[in-house]
Design a protein around this motif. Structure first.
Motif, PDB file in Angstrom:
ATOM      1  N   ALA A   1      81.709  19.765  99.303  1.00  0.00           N
ATOM      2  CA  ALA A   1      82.001  18.531 100.039  1.00  0.00           C
ATOM      3  C   ALA A   1      80.671  18.083 100.629  1.00  0.00           C
ATOM      4  CB  ALA A   1      82.997  18.810 101.144  1.00  0.00           C
ATOM      5  N   GLN A   2      80.277  16.860 100.350  1.00  0.00           N
ATOM      6  CA  GLN A   2      78.958  16.381 100.775  1.00  0.00           C
ATOM      7  C   GLN A   2      79.085  15.132 101.648  1.00  0.00           C
ATOM      8  OE1 GLN A   2      76.466  15.795  97.238  1.00  0.00           O
ATOM      9  NE2 GLN A   2      77.607  17.412  96.187  1.00  0.00           N
ATOM     10  N   HIS A   3      78.168  15.012 102.605  1.00  0.00           N
ATOM     11  CA  HIS A   3      78.059  13.811 103.440  1.00  0.00           C
ATOM     12  C   HIS A   3      76.629  13.331 103.332  1.00  0.00           C
ATOM     13  CE1 HIS A   3      81.907  14.554 105.527  1.00  0.00           C
ATOM     14  NE2 HIS A   3      81.613  15.793 105.186  1.00  0.00           N
ATOM     15  N   TRP A   4      76.439  12.167 102.782  1.00  0.00           N
ATOM     16  CA  TRP A   4      75.077  11.634 102.616  1.00  0.00           C
ATOM     17  C   TRP A   4      74.890  10.423 103.518  1.00  0.00           C
ATOM     18  CZ3 TRP A   4      71.229  12.458  98.506  1.00  0.00           C
ATOM     19  CH2 TRP A   4      71.527  13.551  97.689  1.00  0.00           C
ATOM     20  N   THR A   5      73.735  10.366 104.205  1.00  0.00           N
ATOM     21  CA  THR A   5      73.342   9.146 104.911  1.00  0.00           C
ATOM     22  C   THR A   5      72.033   8.687 104.294  1.00  0.00           C
ATOM     23  OG1 THR A   5      74.275  10.120 106.896  1.00  0.00           O
ATOM     24  CG2 THR A   5      73.029   8.085 107.167  1.00  0.00           C
ATOM     25  N   LEU A   6      72.056   7.483 103.730  1.00  0.00           N
ATOM     26  CA  LEU A   6      70.901   6.968 103.001  1.00  0.00           C
ATOM     27  C   LEU A   6      70.203   5.900 103.841  1.00  0.00           C
ATOM     28  CD1 LEU A   6      72.545   6.389  99.471  1.00  0.00           C
ATOM     29  CD2 LEU A   6      71.742   8.504 100.470  1.00  0.00           C
TER      30      LEU A   6
ATOM     31  N   PHE B   1      86.546   6.567  93.090  1.00  0.00           N
ATOM     32  CA  PHE B   1      85.635   5.727  93.873  1.00  0.00           C
ATOM     33  C   PHE B   1      86.437   4.884  94.851  1.00  0.00           C
ATOM     34  CE2 PHE B   1      83.814   1.523  94.514  1.00  0.00           C
ATOM     35  CZ  PHE B   1      82.512   1.798  94.860  1.00  0.00           C
ATOM     36  N   ARG B   2      86.078   4.971  96.148  1.00  0.00           N
ATOM     37  CA  ARG B   2      86.646   4.064  97.159  1.00  0.00           C
ATOM     38  C   ARG B   2      85.506   3.524  97.985  1.00  0.00           C
ATOM     39  NH1 ARG B   2      89.856   7.416 100.738  1.00  0.00           N
ATOM     40  NH2 ARG B   2      89.097   9.179  99.529  1.00  0.00           N
ATOM     41  N   ALA B   3      85.600   2.247  98.411  1.00  0.00           N
ATOM     42  CA  ALA B   3      84.476   1.671  99.150  1.00  0.00           C
ATOM     43  C   ALA B   3      84.936   0.788 100.284  1.00  0.00           C
ATOM     44  CB  ALA B   3      83.622   0.833  98.200  1.00  0.00           C
ATOM     45  N   ASP B   4      84.155   0.780 101.398  1.00  0.00           N
ATOM     46  CA  ASP B   4      84.250  -0.316 102.353  1.00  0.00           C
ATOM     47  C   ASP B   4      82.832  -0.861 102.531  1.00  0.00           C
ATOM     48  OD1 ASP B   4      82.953   1.300 104.198  1.00  0.00           O
ATOM     49  OD2 ASP B   4      84.827   2.066 105.021  1.00  0.00           O
ATOM     50  N   ALA B   5      82.583  -1.653 103.587  1.00  0.00           N
ATOM     51  CA  ALA B   5      81.320  -2.399 103.647  1.00  0.00           C
ATOM     52  C   ALA B   5      80.081  -1.505 103.600  1.00  0.00           C
ATOM     53  CB  ALA B   5      81.302  -3.262 104.900  1.00  0.00           C
ATOM     54  N   TYR B   6      80.072  -0.380 104.316  1.00  0.00           N
ATOM     55  CA  TYR B   6      78.855   0.434 104.403  1.00  0.00           C
ATOM     56  C   TYR B   6      79.073   1.871 103.984  1.00  0.00           C
ATOM     57  CZ  TYR B   6      77.049  -3.510 106.939  1.00  0.00           C
ATOM     58  OH  TYR B   6      76.656  -4.771 107.279  1.00  0.00           O
ATOM     59  N   SER B   7      80.153   2.137 103.257  1.00  0.00           N
ATOM     60  CA  SER B   7      80.307   3.511 102.801  1.00  0.00           C
ATOM     61  C   SER B   7      81.124   3.571 101.526  1.00  0.00           C
ATOM     62  CB  SER B   7      80.934   4.377 103.900  1.00  0.00           C
ATOM     63  OG  SER B   7      82.310   4.187 103.942  1.00  0.00           O
TER      64      SER B   7
ATOM     65  N   VAL C   1      79.392   8.716 101.273  1.00  0.00           N
ATOM     66  CA  VAL C   1      78.047   8.156 101.277  1.00  0.00           C
ATOM     67  C   VAL C   1      78.015   6.959 102.209  1.00  0.00           C
ATOM     68  CG1 VAL C   1      76.156   7.321  99.828  1.00  0.00           C
ATOM     69  CG2 VAL C   1      77.967   8.707  98.816  1.00  0.00           C
ATOM     70  N   THR C   2      77.130   6.998 103.211  1.00  0.00           N
ATOM     71  CA  THR C   2      76.946   5.831 104.073  1.00  0.00           C
ATOM     72  C   THR C   2      75.465   5.456 104.024  1.00  0.00           C
ATOM     73  OG1 THR C   2      76.525   7.180 106.017  1.00  0.00           O
ATOM     74  CG2 THR C   2      78.786   6.493 105.669  1.00  0.00           C
ATOM     75  N   TRP C   3      75.162   4.216 104.397  1.00  0.00           N
ATOM     76  CA  TRP C   3      73.753   3.811 104.357  1.00  0.00           C
ATOM     77  C   TRP C   3      73.438   2.878 105.502  1.00  0.00           C
ATOM     78  CZ3 TRP C   3      77.240   3.083 100.418  1.00  0.00           C
ATOM     79  CH2 TRP C   3      77.716   1.787 100.224  1.00  0.00           C
ATOM     80  N   GLN C   4      72.146   2.864 105.828  1.00  0.00           N
ATOM     81  CA  GLN C   4      71.675   2.059 106.964  1.00  0.00           C
ATOM     82  C   GLN C   4      70.313   1.486 106.665  1.00  0.00           C
ATOM     83  OE1 GLN C   4      71.450   3.796 110.922  1.00  0.00           O
ATOM     84  NE2 GLN C   4      73.430   4.762 110.555  1.00  0.00           N
ATOM     85  N   GLN C   5      70.119   0.246 107.083  1.00  0.00           N
ATOM     86  CA  GLN C   5      68.784  -0.340 106.969  1.00  0.00           C
ATOM     87  C   GLN C   5      67.926   0.211 108.109  1.00  0.00           C
ATOM     88  OE1 GLN C   5      68.629  -4.572 107.209  1.00  0.00           O
ATOM     89  NE2 GLN C   5      66.408  -4.613 106.897  1.00  0.00           N
ATOM     90  N   CYS C   6      66.712   0.634 107.777  1.00  0.00           N
ATOM     91  CA  CYS C   6      65.890   1.287 108.797  1.00  0.00           C
ATOM     92  C   CYS C   6      64.437   1.289 108.315  1.00  0.00           C
ATOM     93  CB  CYS C   6      66.416   2.719 108.932  1.00  0.00           C
ATOM     94  SG  CYS C   6      65.412   3.786 109.920  1.00  0.00           S
ATOM     95  N   ASP C   7      63.515   0.862 109.173  1.00  0.00           N
ATOM     96  CA  ASP C   7      62.098   0.981 108.833  1.00  0.00           C
ATOM     97  C   ASP C   7      61.631   2.387 109.205  1.00  0.00           C
ATOM     98  OD1 ASP C   7      59.432   0.947 108.454  1.00  0.00           O
ATOM     99  OD2 ASP C   7      59.019  -0.784 109.729  1.00  0.00           O
ATOM    100  N   LEU C   8      61.495   3.215 108.194  1.00  0.00           N
ATOM    101  CA  LEU C   8      61.193   4.628 108.442  1.00  0.00           C
ATOM    102  C   LEU C   8      59.777   4.850 108.949  1.00  0.00           C
ATOM    103  CD1 LEU C   8      62.905   6.017 105.255  1.00  0.00           C
ATOM    104  CD2 LEU C   8      63.641   6.441 107.603  1.00  0.00           C
ATOM    105  N   ALA C   9      58.925   3.842 108.816  1.00  0.00           N
ATOM    106  CA  ALA C   9      57.534   4.010 109.257  1.00  0.00           C
ATOM    107  C   ALA C   9      57.481   4.293 110.756  1.00  0.00           C
ATOM    108  CB  ALA C   9      56.721   2.769 108.911  1.00  0.00           C
ATOM    109  N   ASN C  10      58.395   3.668 111.490  1.00  0.00           N
ATOM    110  CA  ASN C  10      58.322   3.774 112.953  1.00  0.00           C
ATOM    111  C   ASN C  10      59.491   4.510 113.585  1.00  0.00           C
ATOM    112  OD1 ASN C  10      55.991   2.106 112.986  1.00  0.00           O
ATOM    113  ND2 ASN C  10      57.364   0.402 112.499  1.00  0.00           N
ATOM    114  N   SER C  11      60.428   4.977 112.775  1.00  0.00           N
ATOM    115  CA  SER C  11      61.651   5.477 113.401  1.00  0.00           C
ATOM    116  C   SER C  11      62.087   6.843 112.888  1.00  0.00           C
ATOM    117  CB  SER C  11      62.780   4.471 113.184  1.00  0.00           C
ATOM    118  OG  SER C  11      62.884   4.223 111.817  1.00  0.00           O
ATOM    119  N   LEU C  12      61.127   7.569 112.318  1.00  0.00           N
ATOM    120  CA  LEU C  12      61.477   8.871 111.741  1.00  0.00           C
ATOM    121  C   LEU C  12      62.194   9.771 112.740  1.00  0.00           C
ATOM    122  CD1 LEU C  12      61.142  10.348 109.113  1.00  0.00           C
ATOM    123  CD2 LEU C  12      58.879  11.090 109.854  1.00  0.00           C
TER     124      LEU C  12
END
Ligand code: SAM
Length: 299
Positions: free
Chosen positions: A70-75, A101-107, A119-130
């Motif tokens: 069972a996996q939980h990914w945050t991209l 496959f099941r989907a909603d807006a961000y997962s 699987v969920t995902w987020q917009q993020c500038d990794l240069a400054n927010s690691l």
């Protein structure tokens, strides 16, 4: 290797470019390191994964069926266009492999016989927010074709942050500066040298380490973790002519941007390379190195 190995274009990395390279990326990955990671994850019931610079999810598509569990990914990625293509890319992949496959807006929820993944995902500038990323829960921090875009300061921080949280790390397809064409041309080495110098430009993380990034990350991670490296070279033959042409089209302008006096040499090189690709007389190896870091076991 991260667009045009990857001389990042001002508009970022297109979903088309990432789709074009995905097969070559998956074929290139180092199996030994993949198996070591699978072994390391075996005792875990629920696997929490954080992915950096995820694009449209290529690394997830490679790793998740192999990891089982069972996996939980945050991209995370800073490009909203790539993230907005995620659902469609994952839906197509699930259809192709017969996964639920099941989907909603961000997962997305993927269900297969031998693994399932949220699987969920987020917009993020990794240069400054690691250091704002939630690594406390994560078992694995991973990324594909990312490290060569980043700087020494950022890589040092990444290593320190992963060590602090006892996370395993797998960073794959890091461009290592070696390019070999067949049939060779007299000017190939000049083009590769200009390309490798171009790789050192700032891609948003500070001056990039380009081909040296994987070794620098390895050095910093090995302060506490067991670190393993392995080749993941692209082998591009006649099945990859579109990708070869895309590289010629990307590397030529990058070489000229690096040294405008090289323009006549580069134009001739592009013409000769394009002719070889068109006549199916071209093959190419592009050097990459994968890096796996495993934390010391906690008794
Ligand atoms: C070469 S692409 C690789 C994408 C994906 N990992 C793959 O293998 O298909 C590099 C990725 O890093 C992302 N990226 C570049 N700079 C970033 C930043 N500052 N913050 C977050 N993501 C970034 C790009 O948007 C792109 O998706």
């Amino acid at each position: 290797m991260s667009d045009t190995t990857d001389a990042q274009p001002p508009e970022g990395f297109s979903a088309d470019w990432l789709a074009l390279r995905e097969d070559a990326d998956h074929r290139a990955r180092n199996l030994q390191l993949t198996h070591q990671l699978i072994e390391w994850t075996e005792p875990l019931d629920n696997l929490h994964v954080v992915e950096l610079g995820a694009g449209t999810g290529s690394n997830f598509r490679y790793l998740s069926p192999r990891l089982g569990h069972a996996q939980h990914w945050t991209l995370y990625d800073n490009d909203p266009l790539l993230l907005s293509a995620m659902t469609q890319r994952l839906r197509g992949w699930c259809d192709q492999h017969g996964y639920g496959f099941r989907a909603d807006a961000y997962s997305v929820q993927v269900d297969a016989e031998h693994f399932n993944a949220q699987v969920t995902w987020q917009q993020c500038d990794l240069a400054n927010s690691l250091t704002t990323l939630p690594l406390a829960e994560a078992h694995l921090v991973t990324g594909s074709a990312l490290l060569d875009l980043t700087s020494a300061a950022w890589l040092e921080l990444l290593a320190r942050y992963c060590i602090f949280h006892h996370c395993a790390t797998l960073f794959v397809l890091n461009y290592n500066g070696h390019v070999q064409w067949h049939e060779p041309l007299r000017t190939d080495a000049q083009i590769t040298n200009l390309l490798n110098a171009h790789q050192l430009k700032d891609k948003g993380f500070g001056p990039a380490l380009g081909p040296q990034a994987h070794a620098f990350f390895e050095e910093n991670l090995s302060i506490r973790h067991r670190v393993f490296t392995g080749d993941s070279h692209w082998q591009l033959d006649h099945e990859s002519l579109d990708l070869q042409q895309a590289l010629v089209n990307g590397w030529g302008p990058a070489a000229i941007e690096q040294d405008s006096t090289a323009q006549p040499m580069v134009a001739e090189w592009m013409e000769q390379r394009t002719a070889a690709v068109t006549e199916k007389q071209s093959s190419l190896q592009v050097g990459h190195t994968d890096v796996l870091g495993l934390p010391p076991s906690q008794l």
